[in-house]
Design a protein around this motif. Structure first.
Motif, short mmCIF file in Angstrom:
data_model
loop_
_atom_site.label_atom_id
_atom_site.label_comp_id
_atom_site.label_asym_id
_atom_site.label_seq_id
_atom_site.Cartn_x
_atom_site.Cartn_y
_atom_site.Cartn_z
N LEU A 41 0.61 4.18 -2.94
CA LEU A 41 0.28 5.52 -2.68
C LEU A 41 1.40 6.64 -3.09
CD1 LEU A 41 -1.17 5.25 0.73
CD2 LEU A 41 -2.49 5.81 -1.21
N GLU B 246 0.79 -1.33 -0.06
CA GLU B 246 -0.08 -0.10 -0.18
C GLU B 246 1.08 1.23 -0.02
OE1 GLU B 246 -3.85 0.22 2.26
OE2 GLU B 246 -3.18 -2.04 3.09
N ASN C 114 -5.35 3.34 -14.55
CA ASN C 114 -6.53 3.32 -14.56
C ASN C 114 -7.26 3.11 -15.99
OD1 ASN C 114 -9.33 4.47 -13.36
ND2 ASN C 114 -9.17 6.29 -14.66
N LEU D 265 -6.86 -0.17 -11.99
CA LEU D 265 -6.88 0.57 -10.69
C LEU D 265 -8.01 0.00 -9.88
CD1 LEU D 265 -5.34 2.91 -9.33
CD2 LEU D 265 -7.23 4.38 -9.99
N GLY D 266 -9.17 -0.47 -10.32
CA GLY D 266 -9.92 -0.90 -9.58
C GLY D 266 -9.86 -2.24 -9.07
N VAL E 44 -6.84 -3.42 -8.23
CA VAL E 44 -6.18 -3.12 -7.06
C VAL E 44 -6.61 -3.06 -5.86
CG1 VAL E 44 -4.26 -1.85 -6.12
CG2 VAL E 44 -3.88 -2.27 -8.49
N TYR E 45 -7.71 -1.99 -5.77
CA TYR E 45 -8.34 -1.69 -4.87
C TYR E 45 -9.22 -2.88 -4.27
CZ TYR E 45 -7.45 3.26 -5.05
OH TYR E 45 -6.82 4.70 -4.76
N ALA E 46 -9.81 -3.65 -4.96
CA ALA E 46 -10.57 -4.90 -4.63
C ALA E 46 -9.56 -5.66 -4.07
CB ALA E 46 -11.25 -5.38 -5.91
N HIS E 47 -8.61 -5.99 -4.55
CA HIS E 47 -7.73 -6.83 -3.71
C HIS E 47 -7.24 -6.57 -2.59
CE1 HIS E 47 -3.65 -8.43 -3.08
NE2 HIS E 47 -2.93 -7.43 -3.20
N LEU E 48 -6.89 -5.39 -2.44
CA LEU E 48 -6.69 -4.81 -1.22
C LEU E 48 -7.73 -5.19 -0.02
CD1 LEU E 48 -4.60 -1.48 -1.96
CD2 LEU E 48 -3.55 -3.78 -1.09
N MET E 49 -8.77 -4.57 -0.41
CA MET E 49 -10.30 -4.71 0.42
C MET E 49 -10.13 -6.19 0.74
SD MET E 49 -12.55 -2.03 -1.35
CE MET E 49 -14.05 -2.44 -0.06
#
Length: 281
Positions: free
Chosen positions: A234, A230, A245, A250-251, A253-258
């Protein structure tokens, strides 16, 4: 699963001439690698043959016993948004073999999402890798595809279920739907490989260890996986974020982290299953 039209190619079902000589196992291993043990669900892979299998039907049992000992499966990036609600999405492998997977269990041979009655747990997303079974595509040297099946699957018969071929030997509507589904999955796995290469180029993937602790005092350490760092993520500059993006990554990556928060839920399932097993002995 959707796929861009340019990624969809015509998939021939193995025909009369030489069809029984197609080595599906070798072709699939070379083709997918899926950066994973692709054949983990498959026991007896054969090329689908219009003559040999003209009467073959697939019984719609709906159970997932075939995946009950599978603790992880490859995942396409397009699946991240749905899978992130149910499973930890992590990366495994080394070098060119790094691949995202949905973690289904904390021990090899244990799938916490297949219930005692063989049904996939309600409200949990079923990965495309599971849904395509008992079919799989094999790619030859000429870039053409052959449809293969797991002949060892118990749902095959000649009296009940979905027919694979019509009386005239042409593909049934069901078979064509499965072929289209597998084409989309194959195209998305190719796109996912580009996603992984992009993460590696940006030096975002790092080895992780995750300690899970339950309110009961039980603990479990999850090792040998990678995740997006993370802090490094950032620190990406605007151009790097924009490229992610524009590629649609990009989405992901966020889905993986969540999704990593689902490891606690998986640990809960693990403990419940072990408690139930202990109670029956």
């Amino acid at each position: 699963m959707s796929a861009s039209r340019r990624c969809i190619r015509r998939v021939p079902v193995a025909g009369r001439v030489g069809a029984d000589k197609v080595d599906c196992t070798a072709l699939i291993t070379n083709m997918e690698n899926e950066r994973m043990p692709t054949l983990l669900l498959y026991k007896e892979i054969k090329a689908l043959n219009r003559d040999e299998h003209k009467l073959l039907k697939l019984k719609a049992g709906g159970d997932s016993y075939f995946a009950s000992e599978t603790h992880l499966v490859p995942l396409a990036g397009l699946e991240f948004f749905q899978a992130a609600r149910s499973y930890p999405i992590v990366f495994v492998g080394e070098g060119d073999s790094v691949s995202p997977i949905a973690l289904l269990g904390l021990e090899q041979g244990d799938n916490s999402y297949v219930q005692d009655d063989g049904q996939w747990h309600a409200n949990a997303y079923v990965p495309a890798f599971i849904r395509r079974y008992p079919f799989v595509l094999a790619q030859g040297e000429d870039d053409g595809f052959t449809v293969c099946i797991d002949a060892g699957y118990s749902g095959w018969n000649e009296t009940q279920g979905q027919a694979l071929f019509k009386d005239d030997g042409s593909n049934s509507d069901y078979l064509n739907e499965m072929i289209q589904f597998m084409q989309g999955f194959t195209a998305e796995m190719q796109r996912t490989r580009d996603f992984v290469e992009t993460l590696k180029t940006l030096d975002l993937l790092v080895a992780r260890t995750l300690k899970l602790t339950h309110i009961s005092g039980e603990s479990f350490v999850l090792r040998d996986f990678m995740a997006v760092d993370e802090e490094r993520f950032l620190k990406l500059d605007d151009d790097q974020v924009l490229r992610l993006n524009r590629k649609g990554y990009l989405g992901w990556v966020y889905a993986h982290l969540m999704s990593l928060g689902n490891a606690n839920q998986l640990f809960e399932r693990y403990l419940v299953a072990h408690q139930q097993a202990a109670a029956t002995h």
